[in-house]
Scaffold this motif. Sequence first.
Motif, mmCIF file in Angstrom:
data_model
loop_
_atom_site.group_PDB
_atom_site.id
_atom_site.type_symbol
_atom_site.label_atom_id
_atom_site.label_comp_id
_atom_site.label_asym_id
_atom_site.label_seq_id
_atom_site.Cartn_x
_atom_site.Cartn_y
_atom_site.Cartn_z
ATOM 1 N N GLU A 266 33.052 41.069 46.592
ATOM 2 C CA GLU A 266 33.959 41.003 45.455
ATOM 3 C C GLU A 266 33.154 40.726 44.183
ATOM 4 O O GLU A 266 32.356 39.796 44.115
ATOM 5 N N PRO B 295 36.871 45.342 43.498
ATOM 6 C CA PRO B 295 37.335 44.666 42.281
ATOM 7 C C PRO B 295 38.159 43.432 42.620
ATOM 8 O O PRO B 295 38.926 43.421 43.588
ATOM 9 N N ALA B 296 38.017 42.397 41.819
ATOM 10 C CA ALA B 296 38.738 41.145 42.058
ATOM 11 C C ALA B 296 40.251 41.350 42.022
ATOM 12 O O ALA B 296 40.998 40.733 42.784
ATOM 13 N N LYS B 297 40.729 42.235 41.127
ATOM 14 C CA LYS B 297 42.170 42.479 41.021
ATOM 15 C C LYS B 297 42.711 43.107 42.301
ATOM 16 O O LYS B 297 43.821 42.780 42.743
ATOM 17 N N LEU B 298 41.928 44.013 42.908
ATOM 18 C CA LEU B 298 42.372 44.649 44.140
ATOM 19 C C LEU B 298 42.461 43.630 45.272
ATOM 20 O O LEU B 298 43.433 43.601 46.033
ATOM 21 N N ALA C 223 42.946 40.463 44.941
ATOM 22 C CA ALA C 223 44.055 39.551 44.636
ATOM 23 C C ALA C 223 45.389 40.154 45.049
ATOM 24 O O ALA C 223 46.280 39.457 45.544
ATOM 25 N N ARG C 224 45.546 41.463 44.857
ATOM 26 C CA ARG C 224 46.790 42.118 45.266
ATOM 27 C C ARG C 224 46.959 42.092 46.775
ATOM 28 O O ARG C 224 48.059 41.893 47.293
ATOM 29 N N ARG D 276 46.874 48.408 31.487
ATOM 30 C CA ARG D 276 46.184 47.164 31.154
ATOM 31 C C ARG D 276 44.984 46.934 32.071
ATOM 32 O O ARG D 276 44.319 45.916 31.972
ATOM 33 N N ALA D 277 44.770 47.873 32.969
ATOM 34 C CA ALA D 277 43.666 47.742 33.919
ATOM 35 C C ALA D 277 42.390 48.322 33.307
ATOM 36 O O ALA D 277 42.338 48.689 32.145
#
Length: 366
Positions: free
Chosen positions: A64, A88-91, A93-94, A284-285
Amino acid sequence: MATISSTDRPVVIAIDPHKASWTAVAVGDSRQPLATLRVSVSREGYRSLRRFARTWHGNIWAVEGAHGVGAPLTARLADDGIQVVDVPAKLAARVRLLSVGHGRKNDDADALSVGIAALNATHLNTVSVDAAITALRAIVEHREDLITTRTQTINRLHVLLTRLTPGGLAGTLTANRAAQLLRSIRPRDAATKVLRGLAVDMVVELRHLDRRICKTDSDIESAVKDSGTQLTTLHGIGITSAAKILSRVGPIHRFRSAAAFATYTGTAPIEVSSGEVTRHRLSRAGDRQLNACLHIMALTQIRSDTPGRAYYQRKRSEGKSKREAMRCLKRRLSDVIYRQLVRDARLHGADPGGHSGATLLSRAAS
């Protein structure tokens, strides 16, 4: 690009990196943890991770934030010839949010989310460690830190000057202007003397920061010239923006198409259609630093007589708002930068593979 196929039934060694520790989880095809390990960030910790991974043959490493806090581990693995998938950190997190456990967060759960994301995603980037790009990114980020510190120093100095003289110093505050004002101030009490001394110290600090920023700008300019890129020939891209793009994009062959690159830059609109209504909204990504470079490029082109300005005005005449027309222009300019990076890669002998049909004509660049 790294595509993880379920038919291969790989075991993913998923890493949740921190400054002082690495947490590893082996994730199998069942999306369940096979084993976990937490080690310190050290040479011995790295060796323990390698021994942990050897338990499963044909494993895949997923980290990550491989370009962020996970960069030291990624570099070590690259030195040993091991490819790393960047999650990616956002992925991650989801994945954690949708997992059983109501989004509970700890290092083991984070690493497991990284592994599941790596197994489920169809197109994740493999990390390519380039020493020149790594160095350039470090210089660019160092410059941003210096700029932030300088702004804070300017603000503190301005507050002191308002206490030393009515209204402070109008206009742009510089070290020379502040020094000139301080020379005219003759303290008559202890408080004024202390405040003036602090202001003098800040002027000295400000001049020191100015010299460091100037040197960093020179280093960035040299690095951009040495890279051989032609990004600066595009209208609206200066040395600093070119350096930021090169350092954050890395090898352009990581992106399979201009559309994938636009997603990475945050300029690809997101469809939010429903029923008979077809519409898109702002994304916003993506990398917000790259998005900022594109925004500056778009503003520069709009203010000059360029094809970008003509494109923007055409979108406005079609009934789009200023923001919508700006989004369209930024999306177009993302393609322009992508094609220029592909062209640069070809000129320097790199194989930009997977870019079939990429034209060399810039439709919105001067």
